[in-house]
Design an enzyme around this catalytic site. Structure first.
Site, mmCIF file in Angstrom:
data_model
loop_
_atom_site.group_PDB
_atom_site.id
_atom_site.type_symbol
_atom_site.label_atom_id
_atom_site.label_comp_id
_atom_site.label_asym_id
_atom_site.label_seq_id
_atom_site.Cartn_x
_atom_site.Cartn_y
_atom_site.Cartn_z
ATOM 1 N N ASP A 199 8.565 -59.296 -41.463
ATOM 2 C CA ASP A 199 8.908 -57.891 -41.305
ATOM 3 C C ASP A 199 8.511 -57.391 -39.928
ATOM 4 O O ASP A 199 9.295 -56.743 -39.227
ATOM 5 C CB ASP A 199 8.169 -57.092 -42.391
ATOM 6 C CG ASP A 199 8.791 -55.743 -42.590
ATOM 7 O OD1 ASP A 199 8.223 -54.939 -43.350
ATOM 8 O OD2 ASP A 199 9.847 -55.483 -41.996
ATOM 9 N N ASP A 349 9.878 -52.565 -49.759
ATOM 10 C CA ASP A 349 8.466 -52.201 -49.633
ATOM 11 C C ASP A 349 7.853 -51.931 -50.989
ATOM 12 O O ASP A 349 6.779 -52.439 -51.313
ATOM 13 C CB ASP A 349 8.323 -50.949 -48.759
ATOM 14 C CG ASP A 349 8.725 -51.216 -47.333
ATOM 15 O OD1 ASP A 349 9.339 -50.344 -46.716
ATOM 16 O OD2 ASP A 349 8.412 -52.324 -46.864
#
Lengths: 428, 160
Positions: A199, A349
């Site tokens: 990420d 997330d």
């Protein structure tokens, strides 16, 4: 929001309200995953096909002898996963570049349907068998059909009440996170850490696929079709704070007094990004979702009003200029920190936070509390950085690193301490 | 002129709302369902959806209400329930005091509410009969119909 006329809302009210509106669904998702994991893990004694497949494929059995074997197996499987995610994200960038939006949207609707219907159905069945709830097949199938179809419609197709949309996104996050907690332990932790690093790389590096996607979306002013949770916008504050944002923005755009509401409105506009994490076919060949790819987003980003965007905002100026003229100063004053758009957090997330907390729940509840606090702290830090940098930021790294750190510390240090204190009736 | 400007703002909001941008309406004009006192009818505007200013405009509401109502016939009573929830301000307002647009939405929402109630009554009566009657009422068919037996027989939970 309702206020009595005497007290003006303070900065804390609106900022706190915004943060609460994003922390609450994250906490709800984590709570549901913890409940699911703690309820269902006690009932299933045999290892699931998924974990046994991974165990045989990558030599990560639970009864392995050396730590190095387990670690290498876990790292290998997580690297394979991250590689496939990278490939799929690049494919998405390509598709988005060629404007295959319909295909993307319909594909994502299909994948949401699969998640809600099949995963959701399985989880509900597991709960039903666990509690021996005597529901019959007809009612069950009807309710499941309703649930999944309305879910797909609310997430992708129609415009539904915001609360229903948010609720379904949280449910999708819960289901996928529960599915991920079924992986063996070392693989889960390795996966979390590698996904956090990925990420970080994908968003911040210039060649990262997610950064490309964001820049494409910004340059075209399109919305990426993605699963993203959007909190409700908070009523803006009247007062000096908004002027501060406006001044800062004027540095970025060349337009000066012509700073139109669109560029102002972009202040905290957050676009979504998409990241796929697919069910890697090498990980689970006997899973019905082989090759299924769930495009989801993982980032909390806010758009940066750079000089390069001023051309885009200029284009929009004529559309809104009439509004400016008719309403004058008040329209500009009306756009502020919280009013233009709201905080958007990608569903990926949600999922990875919940996976971390769910895996912590499989050990003990003490680790759950520690990891929950760590993740919320990480989320707060990320939001602070977001307000500071005002560009696309990855939401995973800070929270996951803090979560893993606190899990290890709790397991190694805190637990011993707490157990000793409790058995000696000293505390707790 | 004011109404036209408001309609333009609506259009802007739709156009920009599709890209994730939410413009705040002019402070004087935002009704929000319980707007402060004002002489213009913008300030006392009522929103047809439960989301208020973030929801649909009135023209879109009619289309959505009708679409939810029609799709609910495809064995989707939950859509009827969503319809009622979504247009709750329409249901709540009395026919005399509501704006004209509500009267177009209202028949669909009412019929959705009735449909959902009927369906809920039917489904719950069947489910309760099944649960309470058990084997005494149904015989061995009960064991075949109950979900946990079916799941075991078909191996539905074995995928995960």
């Amino acid at each position: 929001m309702a206020q009595d006329p005497d007290s003006t809302p303070s900065l804390l009210d609106s900022l706190g309200e915004e943060i609460i509106r994003i922390v609450a669904p994250v906490s709800a998702c984590m709570l549901l995953v913890v409940l699911l994991v703690s309820t269902l893990s006690s009932s299933s004694s045999s290892p699931s096909p998924l974990s046994s497949l991974i165990a045989t494929a990558y030599s990560d059995p639970s009864s392995s002898s050396s730590i190095w074997d387990k670690l290498s197996g876990a790292l290998l499987s997580s690297l394979v996963f991250v590689a496939s995610v990278t490939l799929i994200t690049f494919l998405l960038v390509l598709l988005f570049y060629f404007r295959c939006t319909r295909f993307l949207k319909s594909y994502m609707a299909f994948s949401s349907f699969v998640v809600l219907a099949f995963l959701g159905g399985e989880v509900i069945l597991l709960l039903v068998t666990h509690f021996d709830f005597p529901i019959d097949a007809i009612t069950f199938s009807l309710l499941l059909l309703n649930f999944s179809v309305v879910g797909v419609m609310s997430v992708f197709m129609a415009k539904m009440p915001i609360s229903i949309n948010q609720g379904y996104l949280v449910i999708i996050g819960v289901l996928v996170a529960y599915w991920f907690t079924l992986l063996p332990e070392w693989t889960t932790w390795a996966l979390l850490v590698t996904m956090a690093l990925y990420d970080l790389a994908a968003v911040l590096l210039p060649g990262g696929p997610l950064r490309l996607l964001v820049e494409l979306a910004i340059s075209r002013d399109e919305e990426i079709p993605a699963l993203v949770y959007e909190a409700r916008p908070v009523e803006p504050l009247p007062g000096a704070r908004r002027r501060l944002w406006r001044e800062r923005r004027d540095f970025g755009t060349n337009s000066g007094s012509n700073s139109n509401p669109s560029s102002l409105g972009y202040m905290f506009r957050q676009t979504d990004e998409r990241r796929d994490f697919g069910t890697n076919s090498s990980l689970n060949s006997n899973n019905s979702m082989t090759g299924e790819v769930l495009p989801e987003t993982r980032l909390v980003i806010s758009e940066q009003e750079s000089a390069g965007d001023s051309s885009v905002s200029e284009l929009r100026a004529p559309l809104l200029q009439t509004q400016l003229d008719s309403h004058g100063e008040q329209e500009i004053e009306g756009i502020g920190l919280g009013s233009s758009g709201a905080i958007k957090l990608g569903l990926g997330d949600f999922i990875f936070y919940s996976v971390l907390v769910g895996r912590a729940a499989l050990y003990d509840f003490m680790t759950v509390y520690a990891c929950y606090l760590a993740i919320i702290a990480g989320l707060g830090i990320t939001l602070l950085l977001l307000a500071f940098y005002r560009k696309a930021l990855p939401a995973l790294p800070v929270s996951i690193m803090l979560g893993v750190l606190f899990y290890l510390l709790t397991r190694v240090l805190l637990e011993v301490f707490v157990v000793q204190c409790s058995t000696n009736l000293l505390m707790f | 002129m004011e109404g036209q400007g408001e309609h333009e703002e609506d259009e802007e909001r739709r156009h920009l709302g599709g890209s994730g941008l939410i413009l705040r309406r002019d402070a004087a004009g935002s009704g929000g369902g319980g707007g402060g006192g004002g002489d213009s009818d913008r300030s006392s505007q009522q929103w047809p959806t439960v989301d208020g200013p973030l929801g649909l405009s009135e023209e879109e509401s009619v289309a959505y209400a009708r679409r939810f109502f029609l799709w609910g016939f495809a064995l989707l009573p939950l859509l009827w329930a969503v319809n009622c929830f979504y247009f709750w301000p329409v249901l709540r307002s009395r026919p005399s005091s509501s704006p004209s647009s509500f009267s177009r939405i209202r028949p669909y929402v009412l019929r959705s509410a009735i449909g959902f109630l009927v369906f809920a009554v039917l489904l719950s009566s069947w489910a309760l009969t099944f649960v309470i009657g058990g084997e005494q009422l149904f015989g061995p068919v009960w064991q075949d119909l109950v979900m946990y037996n079916l799941a075991d027989k078909l191996g539905l939970t074995g995928w995960v």
